[in-house]
Design a protein around this motif. Sequence first.
Motif: not given
Length: 380
Positions: A10, A12, A25-26, A29, A31, A36, A51, A54
Amino acid sequence: MAKSSYPVPLMLPSLSGLFSLTKLDLRHCSLGEGVIPNDIGNLCSLKALYLSKNSFVTLPASIDGLFNLEELELEDCKSLKSLPQLPPNIKRVNVNGCTSLVTLLGALKLCKSEYTLIDCVDSLKLPGNNGLAFSMLQEYLEAVSGPLKDFSIVVPGSEIPKWFMYQNEGSSIAVTRPSYLYNIDKVVGYAICCVFHLPKHSTRMKKLWPGHQLDCQMIGSHNRPTYYISFKEKFGQAVSESDHLWLLYLSRQQCYDSRWHFDSNHIELSFTSTWSPGLDVKRCGFHPVYMGEVEEFDQTANRWSRFNAYNLNEFNRDFVGSNLELATTSKRSLAEYVGAAEASESGCCDDHDEEPRPKRFRQLDGRHSPGGIIVAEFCL
């Protein structure tokens, strides 16, 4: 549509402008590092940030600007190596299962919260000794100035420090007429800890929540609150022989409000785990915490400096709330000298080296040692 086994990372967008957002709420994902955005620190109303699962290595330093953030969840972030300075009102940090995490130091330097809980179950790259837990407690005590303090941390660890004043094998400890009562007015709080172990294939009772809970209670009158830690069932068993240390600190005011009377002639603490019968508490203990003023002489600068110190390590365990004077010959800490001495097989200098220089703790009121002086010598 079926969920892909290879989630697309993802990316962002900017988070600026979301001034009313209270929960983000991630989780899960994908990440990665740098995804971020730094403007996450502008989410001025954010109270909860999730988080977990991730793949980032660090968090943006701007997270310290989240002044209303109380909960930070980072479970199973397998690449996370460290935490930045956390915002001042943080109450709960969950880094269970962060297997690459190597340090927490510095994370609480901005903390102002009366209550802070850090869970590091199965974060197995953290130092396997107890120094980390007590360093984090020291960091918390130096940051939080109010009379109410409630700090809890769980880290990998298998021993209660030898300098802990009261300790016992097993899940409970009882002390009659504790020696600190004569100086009770100088106690600022109490450190309580236990070492626990969860077998690889422990059984559990049927319950609504699939996890483990370990309670700490003071035995005695009814209606006293119980302090506890809890974590998901999958944690605590990553390594079959892995032990963990739970350290709890309660200020005197917190103890008074909770009716935990450490100032009585008989004290009994017990650790129990009704939900997890396989959880084994190996040893436990508690330690009265004092704060005193230490004077340190820096010979290089030819001046004295003063700072407050807590009896939370081997070197100042004996002072009981009184002022101390620490005479040194350089800016090197006493711990560095001790490390140098321990690194030497003989523990002393060669004949051609200069004479060892004494480092001394002097209790200024002279009540707790003959002449009020404790001298420790180390070879440089």
